[in-house]
Structures are given as structure tokens and as C-alpha cells.
Write a protein that holds these residues in place. Sequence first.
Motif, PDB file in Angstrom:
ATOM      1  N   ALA A   1       0.965  -1.033   0.089  1.00 26.88           N
ATOM      2  CA  ALA A   1       0.046  -0.093   0.090  1.00 26.88           C
ATOM      3  C   ALA A   1       0.827   1.148  -0.075  1.00 26.88           C
ATOM      4  CB  ALA A   1      -0.919   0.055   1.284  1.00 26.88           C
ATOM      5  N   SER A   2       1.920   1.204   0.653  1.00 28.93           N
ATOM      6  CA  SER A   2       2.794   2.405   0.852  1.00 28.93           C
ATOM      7  C   SER A   2       3.481   2.565  -0.524  1.00 28.93           C
ATOM      8  CB  SER A   2       3.914   2.216   1.960  1.00 28.93           C
ATOM      9  OG  SER A   2       3.157   2.220   3.226  1.00 28.93           O
ATOM     10  N   LEU A   3       3.975   1.383  -1.332  1.00 32.12           N
ATOM     11  CA  LEU A   3       4.623   1.657  -2.517  1.00 32.12           C
ATOM     12  C   LEU A   3       3.577   2.002  -3.547  1.00 32.12           C
ATOM     13  CD1 LEU A   3       6.548  -1.923  -2.811  1.00 32.12           C
ATOM     14  CD2 LEU A   3       7.488   0.353  -2.532  1.00 32.12           C
ATOM     15  N   LYS A   4       2.379   1.920  -3.478  1.00 28.63           N
ATOM     16  CA  LYS A   4       1.381   2.152  -4.471  1.00 28.63           C
ATOM     17  C   LYS A   4       1.394   3.775  -4.193  1.00 28.63           C
ATOM     18  CE  LYS A   4      -1.786  -1.844  -5.038  1.00 28.63           C
ATOM     19  NZ  LYS A   4      -2.831  -2.306  -4.587  1.00 28.63           N
ATOM     20  N   THR A   5       1.328   4.168  -3.184  1.00 28.38           N
ATOM     21  CA  THR A   5       1.318   5.820  -2.936  1.00 28.38           C
ATOM     22  C   THR A   5       2.444   6.396  -3.401  1.00 28.38           C
ATOM     23  OG1 THR A   5       0.167   5.439  -0.850  1.00 28.38           O
ATOM     24  CG2 THR A   5       1.100   7.531  -1.113  1.00 28.38           C
ATOM     25  N   THR A   6       3.727   5.876  -3.096  1.00 29.51           N
ATOM     26  CA  THR A   6       4.803   6.202  -3.775  1.00 29.51           C
ATOM     27  C   THR A   6       4.714   6.165  -5.279  1.00 29.51           C
ATOM     28  OG1 THR A   6       6.181   5.440  -1.641  1.00 29.51           O
ATOM     29  CG2 THR A   6       7.442   6.036  -3.633  1.00 29.51           C
ATOM     30  N   TRP A   7       4.374   5.047  -5.826  1.00 26.21           N
ATOM     31  CA  TRP A   7       4.210   4.948  -7.196  1.00 26.21           C
ATOM     32  C   TRP A   7       3.546   6.137  -7.748  1.00 26.21           C
ATOM     33  CZ3 TRP A   7       6.566   3.254 -11.237  1.00 26.21           C
ATOM     34  CH2 TRP A   7       6.029   3.217 -12.509  1.00 26.21           C
ATOM     35  N   GLN A   8       2.452   6.319  -7.186  1.00 25.98           N
ATOM     36  CA  GLN A   8       1.447   7.283  -7.764  1.00 25.98           C
ATOM     37  C   GLN A   8       2.045   8.706  -7.576  1.00 25.98           C
ATOM     38  OE1 GLN A   8      -1.535   6.251  -9.480  1.00 25.98           O
ATOM     39  NE2 GLN A   8      -1.133   8.301 -10.208  1.00 25.98           N
ATOM     40  N   GLU A   9       2.828   9.072  -6.713  1.00 25.29           N
ATOM     41  CA  GLU A   9       3.455  10.552  -6.375  1.00 25.29           C
ATOM     42  C   GLU A   9       4.444  10.314  -7.667  1.00 25.29           C
ATOM     43  OE1 GLU A   9       4.719   9.934  -2.352  1.00 25.29           O
ATOM     44  OE2 GLU A   9       2.883  10.659  -1.562  1.00 25.29           O
ATOM     45  N   LEU A  10       5.281   9.340  -7.654  1.00 23.36           N
ATOM     46  CA  LEU A  10       6.198   9.255  -8.780  1.00 23.36           C
ATOM     47  C   LEU A  10       5.634   9.386 -10.144  1.00 23.36           C
ATOM     48  CD1 LEU A  10       8.750   6.633  -7.390  1.00 23.36           C
ATOM     49  CD2 LEU A  10       9.181   8.943  -7.870  1.00 23.36           C
ATOM     50  N   VAL A  11       4.369   8.904 -10.438  1.00 27.04           N
ATOM     51  CA  VAL A  11       3.835   8.974 -11.826  1.00 27.04           C
ATOM     52  C   VAL A  11       3.229  10.582 -11.912  1.00 27.04           C
ATOM     53  CG1 VAL A  11       1.733   8.395 -13.116  1.00 27.04           C
ATOM     54  CG2 VAL A  11       3.229   6.745 -12.003  1.00 27.04           C
ATOM     55  N   ASN A  12       2.680  11.190 -10.837  1.00 24.49           N
ATOM     56  CA  ASN A  12       2.363  12.401 -10.931  1.00 24.49           C
ATOM     57  C   ASN A  12       3.440  13.237 -11.165  1.00 24.49           C
ATOM     58  OD1 ASN A  12      -0.320  11.537 -10.561  1.00 24.49           O
ATOM     59  ND2 ASN A  12      -0.325  11.877  -8.353  1.00 24.49           N
ATOM     60  N   SER A  13       4.562  13.218 -10.376  1.00 26.19           N
ATOM     61  CA  SER A  13       5.564  14.141 -10.506  1.00 26.19           C
ATOM     62  C   SER A  13       6.125  14.039 -11.908  1.00 26.19           C
ATOM     63  CB  SER A  13       6.698  13.929  -9.500  1.00 26.19           C
ATOM     64  OG  SER A  13       6.097  14.068  -8.235  1.00 26.19           O
ATOM     65  N   THR A  14       6.402  12.987 -12.268  1.00 25.03           N
ATOM     66  CA  THR A  14       7.050  12.519 -13.612  1.00 25.03           C
ATOM     67  C   THR A  14       6.205  13.079 -14.776  1.00 25.03           C
ATOM     68  OG1 THR A  14       7.952  10.598 -12.913  1.00 25.03           O
ATOM     69  CG2 THR A  14       8.004  10.905 -15.205  1.00 25.03           C
ATOM     70  N   SER A  15       4.894  13.087 -14.722  1.00 27.38           N
ATOM     71  CA  SER A  15       3.970  13.734 -15.627  1.00 27.38           C
ATOM     72  C   SER A  15       4.021  15.074 -15.712  1.00 27.38           C
ATOM     73  CB  SER A  15       2.515  13.126 -15.286  1.00 27.38           C
ATOM     74  OG  SER A  15       2.473  11.932 -15.547  1.00 27.38           O
ATOM     75  N   GLN A  16       4.294  15.655 -14.768  1.00 29.51           N
ATOM     76  CA  GLN A  16       4.183  17.135 -14.267  1.00 29.51           C
ATOM     77  C   GLN A  16       5.558  17.605 -15.042  1.00 29.51           C
ATOM     78  OE1 GLN A  16       3.948  18.687 -10.390  1.00 29.51           O
ATOM     79  NE2 GLN A  16       4.793  20.566 -10.912  1.00 29.51           N
ATOM     80  N   ILE A  17       6.687  17.010 -14.599  1.00 33.56           N
ATOM     81  CA  ILE A  17       7.838  17.271 -15.324  1.00 33.56           C
ATOM     82  C   ILE A  17       7.701  17.138 -16.865  1.00 33.56           C
ATOM     83  CG2 ILE A  17      10.324  16.843 -15.430  1.00 33.56           C
ATOM     84  CD1 ILE A  17      10.173  16.372 -12.390  1.00 33.56           C
ATOM     85  N   ILE A  18       7.311  16.159 -17.273  1.00 31.13           N
ATOM     86  CA  ILE A  18       7.251  16.052 -18.818  1.00 31.13           C
ATOM     87  C   ILE A  18       6.189  17.192 -19.409  1.00 31.13           C
ATOM     88  CG2 ILE A  18       6.479  14.384 -20.768  1.00 31.13           C
ATOM     89  CD1 ILE A  18       7.480  12.257 -18.793  1.00 31.13           C
ATOM     90  N   SER A  19       5.151  17.321 -18.836  1.00 33.92           N
ATOM     91  CA  SER A  19       4.253  18.315 -19.284  1.00 33.92           C
ATOM     92  C   SER A  19       4.874  19.644 -19.508  1.00 33.92           C
ATOM     93  CB  SER A  19       2.755  18.252 -18.594  1.00 33.92           C
ATOM     94  OG  SER A  19       2.437  17.178 -18.521  1.00 33.92           O
ATOM     95  N   ASN A  20       5.673  20.047 -18.246  1.00 31.38           N
ATOM     96  CA  ASN A  20       6.377  21.389 -18.298  1.00 31.38           C
ATOM     97  C   ASN A  20       7.497  21.299 -19.284  1.00 31.38           C
ATOM     98  OD1 ASN A  20       4.688  22.311 -16.081  1.00 31.38           O
ATOM     99  ND2 ASN A  20       6.312  21.819 -14.506  1.00 31.38           N
ATOM    100  N   ASN A  21       8.019  20.357 -19.478  1.00 28.48           N
ATOM    101  CA  ASN A  21       9.023  20.209 -20.545  1.00 28.48           C
ATOM    102  C   ASN A  21       8.370  20.592 -22.007  1.00 28.48           C
ATOM    103  OD1 ASN A  21      11.768  19.948 -21.391  1.00 28.48           O
ATOM    104  ND2 ASN A  21      11.653  17.837 -21.712  1.00 28.48           N
TER     105      ASN A  21
END
Length: 112
Positions: A89-109
Motif C-alpha cells: 500500500a505504501s509502495l502504491k502511494t509512492t508509485w502514484q506520487e512518482l507518476v504524478n511528479s514525472t507527468s508534471q515534469i514531462i508536461s512542463n518540458n
Amino acid sequence: MKLENTQIQMRKGILEFCILQIISRGEVYASDMLEELTSAKIMVVEGTLYPLLTRLRKAGLVDYKWVESNSGPPRKYYTITSAGSEFLASLKTTWQELVNSTSQIISNNNSK
């Protein structure tokens, strides 16, 4: 720097998460895990799976039981423990945070 090396490292980084997710669905035989991981292009070598399963068991995140087989030697079936479920469950939360952060960085780029 080789692209393939970076891709391999990225896959290795999420392997534990994927294995716990597969085991969380119910009892699973190692070769079935290997087949799913290979099909998803996460892992292709058997020698990586067994040491990781041993580490997860020693950490108390998974357990196994031996089941007799009509077609050969007994098989080891893995299950997730309650500690493993909490960890997942903790890994799923971390994964979702990473996906969101990465998506934000890709979108900004892409917007520049």
C-alpha cells in the motif's frame, strides 16, 4: 551512456513493487510470476526472481507453502503477508506520487 542500461535500471527499480502486486492477488507459483513479468517486459531472467523472493520472505513481506504436484516435484506457492500488504500500500502511494511528479515534469518540458 547506453539507453538500454538506463531502461534496465528503471525496470529493476520497480520489480519488487510489481512482484508484491502479483502476489497480492492470491497464491502464485514463481514461474507464473516470471511469465507475467516477462510478458509485461519488466523482467526476462529467472535468476533475478528467486533472490528477490528470498529477500521479500526474509523481510516478512511474503510467505510460501509447498504444494504437491501430480506432474513432478512439489511446488512453492507464494502469498503476501499482512506486513507485505501494508508495505505494498505504501509502495502504491509512492508509485502514484512518482507518476504524478514525472507527468508534471514531462508536461512542463513539452510546454516550453
